[in-house]
Design a protein around this motif. Structure first.
Motif, short mmCIF file in Angstrom:
data_model
loop_
_atom_site.label_atom_id
_atom_site.label_comp_id
_atom_site.label_asym_id
_atom_site.label_seq_id
_atom_site.Cartn_x
_atom_site.Cartn_y
_atom_site.Cartn_z
N GLN A 1 0.83 -1.20 0.00
CA GLN A 1 0.00 0.00 0.00
C GLN A 1 0.87 1.27 0.00
OE1 GLN A 1 -0.41 -2.64 1.96
NE2 GLN A 1 -2.50 -3.35 1.69
N MET A 2 1.96 1.25 0.78
CA MET A 2 2.84 2.41 0.79
C MET A 2 3.50 2.59 -0.57
SD MET A 2 5.63 3.73 3.55
CE MET A 2 6.93 2.57 3.33
N ALA A 3 3.87 1.50 -1.21
CA ALA A 3 4.45 1.58 -2.55
C ALA A 3 3.46 2.20 -3.54
CB ALA A 3 4.87 0.19 -3.02
N ASP A 4 2.19 1.79 -3.46
CA ASP A 4 1.17 2.37 -4.34
C ASP A 4 1.00 3.86 -4.10
OD1 ASP A 4 0.66 -0.05 -5.56
OD2 ASP A 4 -1.11 -0.50 -4.34
N ILE A 5 0.99 4.26 -2.84
CA ILE A 5 0.82 5.68 -2.49
C ILE A 5 1.97 6.51 -3.06
CG2 ILE A 5 0.84 7.30 -0.56
CD1 ILE A 5 -0.68 5.12 1.04
N LEU A 6 3.19 5.99 -2.97
CA LEU A 6 4.37 6.75 -3.40
C LEU A 6 4.75 6.50 -4.85
CD1 LEU A 6 6.51 6.39 -0.19
CD2 LEU A 6 5.14 8.35 -0.91
N GLY A 7 4.09 5.55 -5.51
CA GLY A 7 4.34 5.31 -6.93
C GLY A 7 5.61 4.53 -7.22
N VAL A 8 5.97 3.61 -6.34
CA VAL A 8 7.14 2.76 -6.56
C VAL A 8 6.72 1.31 -6.34
CG1 VAL A 8 8.79 4.54 -5.87
CG2 VAL A 8 7.92 2.95 -4.17
N SER A 9 7.64 0.39 -6.65
CA SER A 9 7.32 -1.02 -6.39
C SER A 9 7.67 -1.37 -4.95
CB SER A 9 8.09 -1.93 -7.35
OG SER A 9 9.46 -1.92 -7.02
N ARG A 10 7.00 -2.36 -4.41
CA ARG A 10 7.31 -2.76 -3.02
C ARG A 10 8.69 -3.39 -2.93
NH1 ARG A 10 3.21 -6.78 -4.20
NH2 ARG A 10 4.18 -8.83 -4.19
N GLN A 11 9.16 -3.98 -4.01
CA GLN A 11 10.51 -4.53 -4.02
C GLN A 11 11.55 -3.42 -3.86
OE1 GLN A 11 8.18 -5.29 -6.30
NE2 GLN A 11 7.84 -7.47 -6.12
N THR A 12 11.30 -2.29 -4.48
CA THR A 12 12.21 -1.15 -4.35
C THR A 12 12.30 -0.70 -2.90
OG1 THR A 12 11.75 -0.38 -6.59
CG2 THR A 12 12.59 1.24 -5.04
N ILE A 13 11.16 -0.59 -2.24
CA ILE A 13 11.14 -0.19 -0.84
C ILE A 13 11.86 -1.21 0.02
CG2 ILE A 13 9.69 0.26 1.16
CD1 ILE A 13 7.59 1.38 -0.75
N HIS A 14 11.53 -2.47 -0.17
CA HIS A 14 12.09 -3.53 0.66
C HIS A 14 13.60 -3.68 0.46
CE1 HIS A 14 12.13 -7.12 3.06
NE2 HIS A 14 12.76 -7.76 2.09
N ALA A 15 14.04 -3.61 -0.77
CA ALA A 15 15.45 -3.88 -1.07
C ALA A 15 16.37 -2.68 -0.89
CB ALA A 15 15.58 -4.40 -2.50
N ASN A 16 15.86 -1.48 -1.12
CA ASN A 16 16.76 -0.32 -1.20
C ASN A 16 16.57 0.76 -0.15
OD1 ASN A 16 17.92 -1.44 -3.55
ND2 ASN A 16 16.27 -0.58 -4.79
N TRP A 17 15.44 0.83 0.50
CA TRP A 17 15.19 1.98 1.36
C TRP A 17 15.71 1.80 2.78
CZ3 TRP A 17 9.96 4.73 0.05
CH2 TRP A 17 9.96 5.07 -1.30
N HIS A 18 15.90 0.59 3.25
CA HIS A 18 16.51 0.30 4.54
C HIS A 18 15.88 1.07 5.71
CE1 HIS A 18 19.44 -1.86 2.19
NE2 HIS A 18 19.71 -0.76 1.53
N GLY A 19 14.57 1.14 5.71
CA GLY A 19 13.86 1.74 6.83
C GLY A 19 13.87 3.25 6.89
N ARG A 20 14.14 3.91 5.78
CA ARG A 20 14.04 5.37 5.73
C ARG A 20 13.69 5.78 4.30
NH1 ARG A 20 17.88 8.15 3.35
NH2 ARG A 20 19.79 7.12 2.76
N PHE A 21 13.16 6.99 4.18
CA PHE A 21 12.80 7.48 2.84
C PHE A 21 14.03 8.04 2.15
CE2 PHE A 21 8.78 7.77 5.16
CZ PHE A 21 7.95 7.10 4.29
N PRO A 22 14.29 7.63 0.91
CA PRO A 22 15.37 8.25 0.15
C PRO A 22 15.06 9.73 -0.07
CG PRO A 22 14.67 6.22 -0.90
CD PRO A 22 13.68 6.53 0.18
N ASP A 23 16.10 10.51 -0.27
CA ASP A 23 15.95 11.96 -0.38
C ASP A 23 14.92 12.38 -1.42
OD1 ASP A 23 17.90 12.04 1.55
OD2 ASP A 23 19.50 12.62 0.17
N LYS A 24 14.87 11.69 -2.55
CA LYS A 24 13.96 12.13 -3.61
C LYS A 24 12.48 11.81 -3.31
CE LYS A 24 13.70 8.92 -7.38
NZ LYS A 24 14.17 8.60 -8.72
N TYR A 25 12.20 11.00 -2.28
CA TYR A 25 10.82 10.68 -1.92
C TYR A 25 10.35 11.37 -0.64
CZ TYR A 25 10.99 7.19 -5.56
OH TYR A 25 11.10 6.57 -6.78
#
Length: 85
Positions: free
Chosen positions: A40-64
């Motif tokens: 649901q968070m991925a849908d809200i922010l317009g990214v894939s859930r794999q991107t969040i899970h694999a790359n964000w490491h529990g924080r929002f990247p600067d561009k988001y």
């Protein structure tokens, strides 16, 4: 103007709506819980859930940070204090 009171998580916000969280990771966890999960968070922010899970490491990247601020109502100064001091 709608003045409905928002019921915030008391671990993250106090009764006036001021943030009590000490780290962006606490805010990330709050946003994840508030949105209903990773997908649901991925849908809200317009990214894939794999991107969040694999790359964000529990924080929002600067561009988001701005998108997360708009979606979840947490000030960008809290989400990325290194950018907005």
């Amino acid at each position: 103007m709608n003045s409905a009171k928002v019921l915030w998580d008391p671990k993250i916000f106090d009764e006036t709506g001021e943030i009590k969280a000490k780290t962006p990771k606490q805010c990330f966890a709050f946003c994840l819980k508030k949105s209903g999960g990773m997908a649901q968070m991925a849908d809200i922010l317009g990214v894939s859930r794999q991107t969040i899970h694999a790359n964000w490491h529990g924080r929002f990247p600067d561009k988001y940070v701005v998108a997360a601020e708009k979606a979840f109502g947490i000030p960008r100064k809290v989400l990325a204090p290194h950018l907005y001091e």
